[in-house]
Design a protein around this motif. Sequence first.
Motif, mmCIF file in Angstrom:
data_model
loop_
_atom_site.group_PDB
_atom_site.id
_atom_site.type_symbol
_atom_site.label_atom_id
_atom_site.label_comp_id
_atom_site.label_asym_id
_atom_site.label_seq_id
_atom_site.Cartn_x
_atom_site.Cartn_y
_atom_site.Cartn_z
ATOM 1 N N ASP A 1 94.628 54.426 -44.430
ATOM 2 C CA ASP A 1 96.033 54.313 -44.806
ATOM 3 C C ASP A 1 96.535 52.866 -44.832
ATOM 4 O OD1 ASP A 1 96.098 53.809 -42.107
ATOM 5 O OD2 ASP A 1 97.352 55.536 -41.588
ATOM 6 N N ARG A 2 95.580 51.920 -44.801
ATOM 7 C CA ARG A 2 95.948 50.498 -44.929
ATOM 8 C C ARG A 2 94.933 49.822 -45.840
ATOM 9 N NH1 ARG A 2 97.363 47.845 -39.225
ATOM 10 N NH2 ARG A 2 98.265 46.327 -40.658
ATOM 11 N N PHE A 3 94.740 50.400 -47.004
ATOM 12 C CA PHE A 3 93.633 49.923 -47.826
ATOM 13 C C PHE A 3 93.912 48.586 -48.501
ATOM 14 C CE2 PHE A 3 95.932 50.940 -51.393
ATOM 15 C CZ PHE A 3 95.294 51.489 -52.496
ATOM 16 N N LEU A 4 95.126 48.077 -48.414
ATOM 17 C CA LEU A 4 95.354 46.706 -48.883
ATOM 18 C C LEU A 4 94.706 45.703 -47.934
ATOM 19 C CD1 LEU A 4 99.053 46.764 -50.161
ATOM 20 C CD2 LEU A 4 96.951 46.786 -51.501
ATOM 21 N N THR A 5 94.537 46.128 -46.685
ATOM 22 C CA THR A 5 93.830 45.284 -45.722
ATOM 23 C C THR A 5 92.343 45.285 -46.072
ATOM 24 O OG1 THR A 5 95.401 45.867 -43.984
ATOM 25 C CG2 THR A 5 93.285 44.937 -43.294
ATOM 26 N N GLY A 6 91.819 44.144 -46.375
ATOM 27 C CA GLY A 6 90.416 44.034 -46.757
ATOM 28 C C GLY A 6 90.191 44.054 -48.246
ATOM 29 N N ALA A 7 91.206 44.443 -49.030
ATOM 30 C CA ALA A 7 91.042 44.470 -50.488
ATOM 31 C C ALA A 7 91.089 43.063 -51.064
ATOM 32 C CB ALA A 7 92.148 45.319 -51.110
ATOM 33 N N ASP A 8 90.373 42.859 -52.159
ATOM 34 C CA ASP A 8 90.523 41.603 -52.888
ATOM 35 C C ASP A 8 90.951 41.930 -54.322
ATOM 36 O OD1 ASP A 8 86.919 40.971 -53.056
ATOM 37 O OD2 ASP A 8 88.127 42.590 -53.873
ATOM 38 N N VAL B 1 88.079 53.920 -59.608
ATOM 39 C CA VAL B 1 86.698 54.083 -60.047
ATOM 40 C C VAL B 1 85.775 53.564 -58.953
ATOM 41 C CG1 VAL B 1 84.981 53.469 -61.779
ATOM 42 C CG2 VAL B 1 87.363 53.776 -62.461
ATOM 43 N N LYS B 2 84.833 54.388 -58.531
ATOM 44 C CA LYS B 2 83.850 53.941 -57.542
ATOM 45 C C LYS B 2 82.660 53.341 -58.284
ATOM 46 C CE LYS B 2 80.988 55.487 -53.663
ATOM 47 N NZ LYS B 2 79.656 55.288 -54.275
ATOM 48 N N ILE B 3 82.384 52.087 -57.992
ATOM 49 C CA ILE B 3 81.251 51.375 -58.574
ATOM 50 C C ILE B 3 80.440 50.817 -57.406
ATOM 51 C CG2 ILE B 3 80.498 49.540 -60.123
ATOM 52 C CD1 ILE B 3 83.288 49.660 -61.420
ATOM 53 N N GLY B 4 79.257 51.365 -57.201
ATOM 54 C CA GLY B 4 78.471 50.946 -56.045
ATOM 55 C C GLY B 4 79.194 51.316 -54.761
ATOM 56 N N ASN B 5 79.373 50.338 -53.894
ATOM 57 C CA ASN B 5 80.056 50.568 -52.622
ATOM 58 C C ASN B 5 81.531 50.207 -52.682
ATOM 59 O OD1 ASN B 5 77.617 51.358 -51.419
ATOM 60 N ND2 ASN B 5 77.105 49.234 -50.886
ATOM 61 N N HIS B 6 82.040 49.941 -53.886
ATOM 62 C CA HIS B 6 83.420 49.481 -54.007
ATOM 63 C C HIS B 6 84.274 50.469 -54.788
ATOM 64 C CE1 HIS B 6 81.392 45.651 -53.026
ATOM 65 N NE2 HIS B 6 82.567 45.277 -52.532
ATOM 66 N N HIS C 1 96.347 42.473 -61.839
ATOM 67 C CA HIS C 1 94.987 42.349 -61.331
ATOM 68 C C HIS C 1 94.378 43.733 -61.152
ATOM 69 C CE1 HIS C 1 97.616 42.552 -57.692
ATOM 70 N NE2 HIS C 1 96.770 43.536 -57.414
ATOM 71 N N ILE C 2 93.079 43.754 -60.949
ATOM 72 C CA ILE C 2 92.374 44.953 -60.502
ATOM 73 C C ILE C 2 92.098 44.786 -59.016
ATOM 74 C CG2 ILE C 2 90.177 46.193 -60.607
ATOM 75 C CD1 ILE C 2 90.093 45.536 -63.604
ATOM 76 N N MET C 3 92.387 45.811 -58.250
ATOM 77 C CA MET C 3 92.141 45.757 -56.811
ATOM 78 C C MET C 3 90.761 46.323 -56.507
ATOM 79 S SD MET C 3 94.135 47.487 -53.642
ATOM 80 C CE MET C 3 93.054 48.896 -53.713
ATOM 81 N N ARG C 4 90.066 45.685 -55.567
ATOM 82 C CA ARG C 4 88.731 46.139 -55.182
ATOM 83 C C ARG C 4 88.647 46.262 -53.668
ATOM 84 N NH1 ARG C 4 83.649 42.308 -56.541
ATOM 85 N NH2 ARG C 4 84.792 40.968 -55.077
ATOM 86 N N LEU C 5 88.052 47.360 -53.200
ATOM 87 C CA LEU C 5 87.892 47.579 -51.768
ATOM 88 C C LEU C 5 86.457 48.010 -51.472
ATOM 89 C CD1 LEU C 5 89.338 47.858 -48.951
ATOM 90 C CD2 LEU C 5 89.477 50.308 -49.472
ATOM 91 N N ASP C 6 85.842 47.364 -50.519
ATOM 92 C CA ASP C 6 84.519 47.751 -50.041
ATOM 93 C C ASP C 6 84.709 48.951 -49.102
ATOM 94 O OD1 ASP C 6 82.073 48.056 -48.728
ATOM 95 O OD2 ASP C 6 81.650 45.908 -48.759
ATOM 96 N N ILE C 7 84.373 50.150 -49.589
ATOM 97 C CA ILE C 7 84.665 51.341 -48.791
ATOM 98 C C ILE C 7 83.601 51.608 -47.723
ATOM 99 C CG2 ILE C 7 86.077 52.415 -50.570
ATOM 100 C CD1 ILE C 7 83.734 54.116 -51.370
#
Length: 371
Positions: free
Chosen positions: A54-61, A341-346, A356-362
């Motif tokens: 519930d804080r996925f902006l934390t760690g996102a680039d 969209v899940k691409i690899g581990n992101h 921008h496009i946001m990316r998160l290492d899940i």
Amino acid sequence: MSLFFFSPRFLFFATIIPILVSIALYRLDTFDPAHLPAEALAYSTNSIPPLFNDRFLTGADFIGVGRLNSPEDIAYHPDSGLIYTGCVDGWVKRVKVHDSANDSVVEDWVNTGGRPLGIAFGLHGEVIVADAYKGLLNISGDGKKTELLTDEAEGVRFRITDAVTVGDNGVLYFTDASYKYSFHQFAFAILEGKPHGRLLSFDPTTGVTRVLLRDLYFANGISMSPDQSHLVFCETPIRRCSKYYISEERVEVFIQGLTGYPDNIRYDGDGHYWIAMPSTVTPLWKLGMKYPFLRKLTAMAAKYGFDPMFMENAGVLQVDLEGKPIALYHDHKSSHITSGVKIGNHLYCGSLLHSHIMRLDILKYPAQKKL
């Protein structure tokens, strides 16, 4: 100051006249919102997943900052390693992503002259674009030729060509969110609460456009099932995703009573769908969806420049092939997320608002059980 301004007569007229004017404007306004079906107002515990971030902006680039103007949908081409996305300025852009977001390269590829929304890949290297204003487009793989495939069905023009997916047999399946309102009026299409959306198909071999389903509530994202037997499509205002079985031409609920409003849906090739939700059901949205007169007041205010789309706590819901929720990635500070969209581990997220496009290492920032 004259005591007249404090007299009962002045206070009466100062109160009653604005009320009478407001009532007259309300009655004269032709916008006529409808009551939504009962299931649109219901909330299902079956739509709540066991895992949350519930804080996925934390760690996102953020990728392509300032170069991507409202990248609404995202499509990944595994052979080239490129991400394709459509922007509000008409550009279909290609993005080469690197480990460092700052090193990612954004290319202005093809400008449709409209508003590209949904993107899919054809069987022969072409890029299929659902352009809100133009219709369904076919762009050659080298970007040198853009062809209009279809912009109407049964004599009715598409007003918001929204999302598209491609079957293994080459048939294109897509949504027209509304045949009444255009893209820049999409808020009114949602506020009105009437089913002006359609699910359609286009066969490139025959050139025939078919209406598969009509009377849909803002038909939005669409995805082909991995076994090619059915489509999964979203209806935004009633917070429902449904299955359409192609051979049988029948419909059944996939997931409903969502905690937010579904936009695009993407299959990840690994047994999961990812449903983007631009906003959770806020208290204001909850009241508005229940009471048509509040939606009319909101629409009237929008005509004078007021932004009616109160969006917050946007996110992406991961579900399995049966529609069972697995995980929700969201953030109270986030809004307008329109694709995931899940691409690899992101997890890569598009937006109707951001640049921008946001990316998160899940793997690094996974969804977890709440304590």
